[in-house]
Design an enzyme around this catalytic site. Structure first.
Site, short mmCIF file in Angstrom:
data_model
loop_
_atom_site.label_atom_id
_atom_site.label_comp_id
_atom_site.label_asym_id
_atom_site.label_seq_id
_atom_site.Cartn_x
_atom_site.Cartn_y
_atom_site.Cartn_z
N CYS A 79 0.84 -1.20 0.00
CA CYS A 79 0.00 0.00 0.00
C CYS A 79 0.88 1.26 0.00
O CYS A 79 1.64 1.46 -0.94
CB CYS A 79 -0.98 -0.04 1.17
N HIS A 185 -3.79 -4.69 -0.89
CA HIS A 185 -3.43 -5.33 0.38
C HIS A 185 -3.49 -6.85 0.20
O HIS A 185 -4.57 -7.44 0.26
CB HIS A 185 -4.41 -4.92 1.49
N GLU A 187 -2.69 -9.11 2.26
CA GLU A 187 -3.15 -9.73 3.52
C GLU A 187 -4.66 -9.66 3.68
O GLU A 187 -5.23 -10.32 4.55
CB GLU A 187 -2.45 -9.08 4.72
#
Length: 209
Positions: A79, A185, A187
């Site tokens: 990010c 992102h 994750e």
């Protein structure tokens, strides 16, 4: 050992949890010695470009990050951790980025779309980066999760490993030698994101800077 750099501006718990779920030996640390002794490093970032750079400078960790890059230790930016790899951003005029990559960060130009660009979007993986690096075994048009208002415009367009479309073509990831980064992102991007992280864990580097 993979070190997730803790400088006070990142979604550290979620990133650490994703790496650990894949069996990686991972730690979160704000110590230069830990960073310098790492096999790989992760540079997260959440919030404004200027705030992230301010906190990173105050952490005193920039020399350690630069030394790792010079030694070709694989680095994954996430990010705003992607954006601060460049020289600067329209979001924070007068604030210098790390300058590890040539280029600038500018605001998304999407008059008919809501800003920030928030939610799931399909990746267009560039031909030169398909089925290699972060995108080994990642199908074209896989969906990943974004939350941002700005995106990088590299001086060397060849380092853009994927884009997405949101009112305009947006840089979704970059790959330049040992430096890899995602605007999305991983994750928070389900199985596709975990595959991207797994590829970073297993992969050394791709391309050249």
């Amino acid at each position: 050992m993979i070190t997730i750099i803790n400088y006070g501006a990142g979604n550290l718990f979620s990133v650490e949890k994703a790496f650990a779920a894949l069996g990686a030996e991972v730690r979160v640390s704000g110590k230069a010695d830990d960073i310098l002794s790492s096999d790989k490093i992760v540079l997260p970032g959440v919030g404004a470009f200027g705030d992230c750079m301010k906190q990173l400078k105050e952490s005193g960790l920039i020399p350690a990050i630069q030394e790792c890059v010079d030694r070709e230790v694989p680095l994954l930016g996430i990010c705003v951790g992607l954006q601060i790899l460049f020289s600067g951003s329209e979001e924070s005029f007068g604030i210098e980025g790390l300058g590890l990559l040539r280029g600038h960060v500018r605001k998304i130009s999407a008059p008919n779309e809501k800003i920030p660009h928030m939610g799931w979007n399909a990746l267009d993986i560039s031909e030169a980066h398909r089925d290699k690096g972060l995108f080994k075994s990642v199908p074209q048009a896989s969906y990943v999760y974004f939350v941002h208002s700005y995106h990088a415009v590299p001086a060397e367009l060849s380092i853009i490993s994927s884009t997405c479309f949101y009112g305009e073509k947006i840089t979704a990831s970059i790959s330049a030698g040992n430096i890899m980064a995602t605007q999305f992102h991983p994750e928070k991007s389900g199985d596709t994101g975990l595959k991207v992280i797994q590829n970073f864990i297993r992969n050394g580097q791709e391309g050249s800077r």
